[in-house]
Design a protein around this motif. Structure first.
Motif, mmCIF file in Angstrom:
data_model
loop_
_atom_site.group_PDB
_atom_site.id
_atom_site.type_symbol
_atom_site.label_atom_id
_atom_site.label_comp_id
_atom_site.label_asym_id
_atom_site.label_seq_id
_atom_site.Cartn_x
_atom_site.Cartn_y
_atom_site.Cartn_z
ATOM 1 N N ILE A 196 49.304 47.110 36.178
ATOM 2 C CA ILE A 196 49.751 46.872 37.552
ATOM 3 C C ILE A 196 49.035 47.816 38.514
ATOM 4 O O ILE A 196 48.563 47.407 39.585
ATOM 5 N N GLN A 197 48.942 49.088 38.128
ATOM 6 C CA GLN A 197 48.274 50.068 38.980
ATOM 7 C C GLN A 197 46.806 49.720 39.171
ATOM 8 O O GLN A 197 46.252 49.851 40.273
ATOM 9 N N ALA A 198 46.160 49.266 38.099
ATOM 10 C CA ALA A 198 44.749 48.887 38.199
ATOM 11 C C ALA A 198 44.563 47.694 39.134
ATOM 12 O O ALA A 198 43.589 47.634 39.896
ATOM 13 N N CYS A 199 45.489 46.742 39.092
ATOM 14 C CA CYS A 199 45.413 45.599 40.013
ATOM 15 C C CYS A 199 45.477 46.067 41.464
ATOM 16 O O CYS A 199 44.749 45.567 42.336
ATOM 17 N N ALA A 210 40.464 45.241 31.537
ATOM 18 C CA ALA A 210 41.180 43.965 31.485
ATOM 19 C C ALA A 210 41.379 43.389 32.880
ATOM 20 O O ALA A 210 41.227 42.180 33.099
ATOM 21 N N VAL A 211 41.711 44.247 33.824
ATOM 22 C CA VAL A 211 41.926 43.785 35.199
ATOM 23 C C VAL A 211 40.614 43.301 35.809
ATOM 24 O O VAL A 211 40.572 42.256 36.471
ATOM 25 N N HIS A 212 39.528 44.041 35.591
ATOM 26 C CA HIS A 212 38.225 43.576 36.077
ATOM 27 C C HIS A 212 37.909 42.194 35.504
ATOM 28 O O HIS A 212 37.447 41.298 36.222
ATOM 29 N N ALA A 213 38.156 42.021 34.208
ATOM 30 C CA ALA A 213 37.875 40.739 33.568
ATOM 31 C C ALA A 213 38.760 39.634 34.127
ATOM 32 O O ALA A 213 38.312 38.515 34.366
ATOM 33 N N SER A 214 40.024 39.957 34.351
ATOM 34 C CA SER A 214 40.972 38.962 34.847
ATOM 35 C C SER A 214 40.590 38.448 36.226
ATOM 36 O O SER A 214 40.689 37.246 36.501
ATOM 37 N N TYR A 215 40.148 39.345 37.094
ATOM 38 C CA TYR A 215 39.828 38.948 38.463
ATOM 39 C C TYR A 215 38.430 38.351 38.590
ATOM 40 O O TYR A 215 38.080 37.815 39.634
ATOM 41 N N SER A 216 37.621 38.459 37.543
ATOM 42 C CA SER A 216 36.307 37.827 37.554
ATOM 43 C C SER A 216 36.484 36.355 37.188
ATOM 44 O O SER A 216 37.426 35.982 36.494
ATOM 45 N N SER A 217 35.568 35.524 37.609
ATOM 46 C CA SER A 217 35.770 34.083 37.480
ATOM 47 C C SER A 217 35.855 33.642 36.026
ATOM 48 O O SER A 217 34.863 33.647 35.298
ATOM 49 N N HIS A 218 37.064 33.319 35.601
ATOM 50 C CA HIS A 218 37.332 32.711 34.297
ATOM 51 C C HIS A 218 36.751 33.512 33.135
ATOM 52 O O HIS A 218 36.321 32.959 32.136
ATOM 53 N N CYS A 219 36.720 34.838 33.294
ATOM 54 C CA CYS A 219 36.310 35.729 32.199
ATOM 55 C C CYS A 219 34.875 35.497 31.748
ATOM 56 O O CYS A 219 34.521 35.782 30.610
ATOM 57 N N GLN A 220 34.022 34.975 32.617
ATOM 58 C CA GLN A 220 32.657 34.691 32.194
ATOM 59 C C GLN A 220 31.879 35.961 31.865
ATOM 60 O O GLN A 220 30.858 35.911 31.185
ATOM 61 N N ILE A 221 32.345 37.117 32.339
ATOM 62 C CA ILE A 221 31.621 38.351 32.070
ATOM 63 C C ILE A 221 31.944 38.918 30.697
ATOM 64 O O ILE A 221 31.378 39.916 30.281
ATOM 65 N N LEU A 222 32.857 38.283 29.964
ATOM 66 C CA LEU A 222 33.268 38.823 28.674
ATOM 67 C C LEU A 222 32.449 38.248 27.530
ATOM 68 O O LEU A 222 31.969 37.125 27.579
ATOM 69 N N ALA A 280 45.924 44.413 45.042
ATOM 70 C CA ALA A 280 47.049 43.497 44.825
ATOM 71 C C ALA A 280 48.317 44.102 45.425
ATOM 72 O O ALA A 280 48.621 45.273 45.199
ATOM 73 N N ARG A 281 49.049 43.312 46.172
ATOM 74 C CA ARG A 281 50.272 43.791 46.812
ATOM 75 C C ARG A 281 51.442 42.832 46.589
ATOM 76 O O ARG A 281 52.522 43.226 46.183
ATOM 77 N N ASN A 282 51.220 41.559 46.885
ATOM 78 C CA ASN A 282 52.267 40.561 46.714
ATOM 79 C C ASN A 282 52.303 40.075 45.268
ATOM 80 O O ASN A 282 51.311 40.162 44.540
ATOM 81 N N ASP A 283 53.446 39.552 44.857
ATOM 82 C CA ASP A 283 53.607 39.131 43.466
ATOM 83 C C ASP A 283 52.518 38.163 43.019
ATOM 84 O O ASP A 283 52.027 38.234 41.884
ATOM 85 N N MET A 284 52.116 37.259 43.915
ATOM 86 C CA MET A 284 51.123 36.249 43.562
ATOM 87 C C MET A 284 49.713 36.815 43.436
ATOM 88 O O MET A 284 48.797 36.120 42.993
ATOM 89 N N ASP A 285 49.526 38.071 43.818
ATOM 90 C CA ASP A 285 48.210 38.692 43.710
ATOM 91 C C ASP A 285 47.900 39.152 42.284
ATOM 92 O O ASP A 285 46.748 39.456 41.972
ATOM 93 N N PHE A 286 48.918 39.223 41.450
ATOM 94 C CA PHE A 286 48.755 39.798 40.116
ATOM 95 C C PHE A 286 48.516 38.704 39.075
ATOM 96 O O PHE A 286 48.960 37.567 39.235
ATOM 97 N N PRO A 287 47.819 39.050 37.995
ATOM 98 C CA PRO A 287 47.603 38.056 36.933
ATOM 99 C C PRO A 287 48.881 37.775 36.150
ATOM 100 O O PRO A 287 49.763 38.636 36.037
ATOM 101 N N LYS A 288 48.961 36.578 35.621
ATOM 102 C CA LYS A 288 50.044 36.246 34.701
ATOM 103 C C LYS A 288 49.808 37.002 33.398
ATOM 104 O O LYS A 288 48.676 37.088 32.914
#
Length: 242
Positions: A24-27, A223-235, A33-41
């Motif tokens: 959460i802190q990394a987001c 994990a947060v960097h990967a999550s916010y990148s488009s569909h984990c293509q960087i992994l 990220a501030r609002n609930d919808m800003d965070f990954p599931k």
């Protein structure tokens, strides 16, 4: 929307909530990220595993437990998987097999990317089976650094992990043992400590005389960097993040 994260945690149980806080802190820190919808599931499993401090791990039992946990996350359909337990990554090949091509980050790779170039001597603090596997040592030496390890340092680390499991993080004996760990590392001429046990991570405070790298925080940020990148293509399946 950020990609969903599967978290296979619970090793040990007290480390689960602190790791979720790290995510959460990394987001917030990295992506505002501030609002609930800003965070990954997130799908979070607290998995009991057959680990007992000071007792040899039965490899087959540990690998099977981890594979069952990974399979649960695969069934849910997460986009990437993280396992905030350093010892679990000794069984990374087994976890990869169970992940069914869902990207799985390697905690040691994430941690080593945070190692400053000027550091020369690194003390690894973790469970004995983690250190015995060499997953950190060969990565550190590949960067031209010296690994600091003494019998006494490992004894203190094992004692500290046992105390945390028994007493939690806020305990005088736990705090005293953590200070002994830091002192022993300094006596070994370490200029950095790599905390390779998520049970120990919440004990970390700033120490002006040592650089302290927390593998758990490193994994959370990757994990947060990967999550916010488009569909984990960087992994990649080896856990590399570019």
């Amino acid at each position: 929307m950020p990609a969903s994260i599967g978290v296979l945690a619970g090793m040990g149980p007290r480390s689960t909530a602190p790791f979720v806080d790290m995510l959460i802190q990394a987001c917030q820190d990295l992506y505002d990220a501030r609002n609930d919808m800003d965070f990954p599931k997130m799908h979070i499993i607290s998995l009991p595993t057959p680990f007992y401090p000071g007792i040899p791990v039965i490899d087959r039992d540990m690998a099977n437990a981890l594979k069952r946990g990974i399979a649960e996350l695969v069934k849910v359909g997460v986009d990437l998987i993280v396992v905030p337990c350093n010892l679990a990554h000794v069984y990374f090949t087994a976890m990869i097999e169970a992940s069914k091509d869902i990207p799985l980050l390697h905690i040691a790779d994430c941690a080593l990317r945070r190692l400053p170039a000027q550091i020369t001597h690194v003390a690894i603090i973790g469970a004995a089976p983690t250190l015995e596997s060499g997953i950190y040592q060969h990565r550190i030496r590949a960067k031209g650094k010296v690994v600091v390890n003494t019998i006494r340092l490992q004894e203190l680390a094992t004692e500290l992990i046992s105390l945390v499991k028994e007493r939690g993080f806020i305990d005088k004996q736990v705090e005293n043992t953590w200070r002994k760990v830091l002192s022993e590392a300094k006596q070994g001429n370490a200029d950095a400590i790599l905390v390779a046990c998520t049970d120990i991570s919440p004990l970390i405070t700033e120490d002006q005389s040592l650089v302290i790298i927390d593998a758990a925080v490193s994994l959370a940020e990757a994990a947060v960097h990967a999550s916010y990148s488009s569909h984990c293509q960087i992994l990649t399946l080896t856990g590399s993040v570019t």
